[in-house]
Design a protein around this motif. Structure first.
Motif, PDB file in Angstrom:
ATOM      1  N   SER A  64       0.827  -1.227   0.000  1.00 27.53           N
ATOM      2  CA  SER A  64       0.000   0.000   0.000  1.00 27.53           C
ATOM      3  C   SER A  64       0.852   1.265   0.000  1.00 27.53           C
ATOM      4  N   GLY A  65       2.156   1.114   0.151  1.00 26.21           N
ATOM      5  CA  GLY A  65       3.049   2.267   0.077  1.00 26.21           C
ATOM      6  C   GLY A  65       4.014   2.095  -1.085  1.00 26.21           C
ATOM      7  N   VAL A  66       5.279   2.314  -0.792  1.00 25.11           N
ATOM      8  CA  VAL A  66       6.339   2.199  -1.797  1.00 25.11           C
ATOM      9  C   VAL A  66       7.316   1.146  -1.314  1.00 25.11           C
ATOM     10  N   HIS A  67       7.816   0.338  -2.230  1.00 26.32           N
ATOM     11  CA  HIS A  67       8.949  -0.501  -1.835  1.00 26.32           C
ATOM     12  C   HIS A  67       9.914  -0.658  -2.994  1.00 26.32           C
ATOM     13  N   ILE A 366      16.245  -4.361   2.264  1.00 27.54           N
ATOM     14  CA  ILE A 366      14.876  -3.904   1.956  1.00 27.54           C
ATOM     15  C   ILE A 366      14.748  -2.388   2.088  1.00 27.54           C
ATOM     16  N   PHE A 367      13.764  -1.869   1.394  1.00 32.31           N
ATOM     17  CA  PHE A 367      13.340  -0.468   1.565  1.00 32.31           C
ATOM     18  C   PHE A 367      11.820  -0.451   1.389  1.00 32.31           C
ATOM     19  N   ILE A 368      11.126   0.007   2.435  1.00 39.91           N
ATOM     20  CA  ILE A 368       9.663   0.146   2.390  1.00 39.91           C
ATOM     21  C   ILE A 368       9.328   1.539   2.925  1.00 39.91           C
ATOM     22  N   ALA A 369       8.465   2.254   2.254  1.00 43.17           N
ATOM     23  CA  ALA A 369       8.092   3.593   2.737  1.00 43.17           C
ATOM     24  C   ALA A 369       6.576   3.732   2.708  1.00 43.17           C
ATOM     25  N   SER A 376       1.198   5.334  -3.456  1.00 45.10           N
ATOM     26  CA  SER A 376       0.712   4.004  -3.093  1.00 45.10           C
ATOM     27  C   SER A 376       0.957   3.034  -4.251  1.00 45.10           C
ATOM     28  N   GLY A 377       1.415   1.845  -3.912  1.00 47.74           N
ATOM     29  CA  GLY A 377       1.557   0.796  -4.928  1.00 47.74           C
ATOM     30  C   GLY A 377       2.729   0.998  -5.871  1.00 47.74           C
ATOM     31  N   VAL A 378       3.747   1.715  -5.421  1.00 49.31           N
ATOM     32  CA  VAL A 378       4.910   1.973  -6.283  1.00 49.31           C
ATOM     33  C   VAL A 378       6.038   0.992  -5.950  1.00 49.31           C
ATOM     34  N   VAL A 379       6.606   0.384  -6.987  1.00 45.61           N
ATOM     35  CA  VAL A 379       7.789  -0.466  -6.802  1.00 45.61           C
ATOM     36  C   VAL A 379       8.962   0.237  -7.477  1.00 45.61           C
ATOM     37  N   ALA A 413       8.977   7.838  -5.500  1.00 46.86           N
ATOM     38  CA  ALA A 413       8.262   7.386  -4.306  1.00 46.86           C
ATOM     39  C   ALA A 413       7.312   8.451  -3.787  1.00 46.86           C
ATOM     40  N   LEU A 414       7.579   9.698  -4.168  1.00 45.81           N
ATOM     41  CA  LEU A 414       6.897  10.817  -3.510  1.00 45.81           C
ATOM     42  C   LEU A 414       5.633  11.259  -4.237  1.00 45.81           C
ATOM     43  N   LYS A 415       4.652  11.671  -3.433  1.00 43.28           N
ATOM     44  CA  LYS A 415       3.427  12.237  -4.011  1.00 43.28           C
ATOM     45  C   LYS A 415       3.720  13.592  -4.620  1.00 43.28           C
ATOM     46  N   MET A 416       4.484  14.384  -3.858  1.00 47.74           N
ATOM     47  CA  MET A 416       4.787  15.742  -4.314  1.00 47.74           C
ATOM     48  C   MET A 416       6.064  15.723  -5.110  1.00 47.74           C
TER      49      MET A 416
END
Ligand code: AMP
Ligand code: ZN
Ligand code: ZN
Length: 430
Positions: A64-67, A366-369, A376-379, A413-416
């Motif tokens: 649901s976030g970024v990884h 690993i990297f999860i944000a 959301s949902g970004v790999v 990864a960022l929205k903005m």
């Protein structure tokens, strides 16, 4: 600042909260507090552990976030060099923490090792880098460090606002609850940058190996620890107002007593001195024995390779720092370098190790944000762990120190959209 170290030995952890000094403010200016950021490090969490189907919380956060597909650790793939790379944005050759065990002519009579309290607390080892908590402090932001290599030393003269002497026995739940308690502090005291360090995956990975049932059991436990943190945020209504980044420092490779290179059989003791054994072994030829040591070590070996520090492969970005020993030997995948004496000192033969080539798939981290700043949902495609630092600085609204990272690798990864970065080493005017 009160001496938090002494207080910790006398008082419960919560009393560390009293260790902070007043928030510094430039006269007439208001501090704009960024969205709090929690950086979690799960030591030794190999990237593909996420595929075992036993870490539902981490998988849900990733989904649901970024990884990242995976994050590439810095060489050598050891704990101290990589934690310092993550928090300074400098690779070990430039952050000064070139190995877990090291020597420095300028710090005579002290050998750096994770187990040497005096060295770990001595800022001279750490001052080549500027950890983000120092940059935050200079801008009037607080930091709460629930363990991180470097936080126990007064780097450039100061500690984080909240910190503690590393205590392996401190339960993970207590560590989580300390972070949650920091978030409940009044706004002018609450840290903007928090870290949470979890060590058991590395510990179990060493002891039982990465393919053991014990490791799987611990993966479930560490996932539940992260669940406690997420639930704690939800209970406090903070799930949409805290940014959470979960990383690891390196992976783990299965080792065996049948795959040991006994250096005693190769290198006569009078020709060279070994600074540190293990997957990465640092060697200093004794004066007058340089040619002898080099002719033995630099030749071909079945299960390891040695280089002069000046001739290490460029992709390691390693070998210029004075603390890197003259000759560096690296074991092949699954092998370790030891001596009889070194093996005898170890009570238990480790069935898992790291330190290997940072391109080794089993060293992947690993990297999860997750949180309001992240899509959301970004790999993300693979990136280097030093690339995380400019992201951390940006999330806190801080001007990053000169670093080795490339923010562009994480911009997706960022929205903005972020402003164009201007502080990468070699790319920017001051
Ligand atoms: P290694 O597996 O040798 O790279 O080191 C990992 C170990 O370093 C962990 O299991 C911890 O016990 C230890 N460690 C982590 N942080 C610290 C610290 N701040 N001070 C001393 N030891 C630490
Ligand atoms: Zn580690
Ligand atoms: Zn380890």
């Amino acid at each position: 600042m009160p001496n938090c170290f002494r207080l910790l030995s006398l008082l419960p952890l919560i009393f560390l909260l009293a260790c902070s000094g007043p928030l510094s403010r430039r006269p007439g200016s208001e501090i704009v507090r960024p969205t709090p950021l929690i950086l979690v490090s799960i030591d030794g969490f190999r990237a593909d552990y996420l595929d075992r189907g036993i870490t539902p919380t981490l998988n849900a956060l990733a989904k649901s976030g970024v990884h990242a597909e995976y994050m590439r650790p810095s060489f050598p793939t050891q704990t101290f060099p990589n934690h310092y790379a993550l928090i300074t944005g400098l690779r070990p050759d430039r952050n000064g923490i070139v190995a877990n065990t090291m020597e420095d002519d300028r710090i005579p009579q002290q050998k750096f090792a994770a187990s040497n309290r005096k060295a770990v607390e001595d800022a001279r080892w750490w001052n080549d880098g500027t950890p983000l908590w120092i940059t935050a402090k200079r801008s009037g932001l607080h930091s709460g460090i629930m363990f991180w290599p470097g936080s126990e030393a007064p780097v450039h003269g100061s500690h984080p606002d909240f910190w503690a002497i590393y205590d392996q026995k401190l339960q993970a739940v207590t560590r989580v609850d300390s972070v949650l308690d920091w978030l409940a502090l009044p706004a002018d005291q609450s840290p903007s940058l928090m870290t949470l360090y979890l060590d058991t995956i590395d510990d179990i990975g060493h002891h039982f190996g990465p393919d053991s049932a014990e490791l799987d059991a611990e993966l479930r436990i560490v996932d539940a620890t992260v669940r406690r943190l997420v639930d704690g945020l939800i209970e406090r209504g903070l799930e949409h107002s805290v940014n959470l980044i979960i990383v690891s420092d390196h992976g783990m490779v299965a080792t065996s007593p049948d795959r040991v290179i006994n250096l005693d059989e190769i290198l006569p003791g009078e020709s060279a001195r070994v600074v540190s054994y293990g997957v990465v072994t640092g060697i200093v030829p004794r004066p007058g024995h340089e040619r002898e040591a080099e002719s033995i070590l630099l030749g071909e070996h079945e299960n390891m390779q040695c280089w002069r520090k000046t001739e290490l492969p460029a992709r390691f970005h390693y070998g210029t720092h004075r603390r890197v020993p003259a000759i560096v030997c690296l074991a092949n995948h699954g092998w370790t370098i030891a001596s009889q004496e070194y093996l005898a000192r170890k009570k238990h033969f480790s069935l898992g190790e790291h330190g290997y080539d940072n391109e080794d798939p089993d060293m992947r981290a690993i990297f999860i944000a997750h949180g309001p700043a992240f899509r959301s949902g970004v790999v993300l495609p693979p990136f280097d762990n030093v690339d995380v630092y400019p992201l951390l600085a940006w999330l806190l609204g801080l001007e990053p120190e000169p670093h080795d990272g490339n923010f562009d690798m994480l911009a997706g990864a960022l929205k903005m959209s972020r402003p164009t970065e201007t502080n990468e080493v070699g790319t920017t005017p001051p």
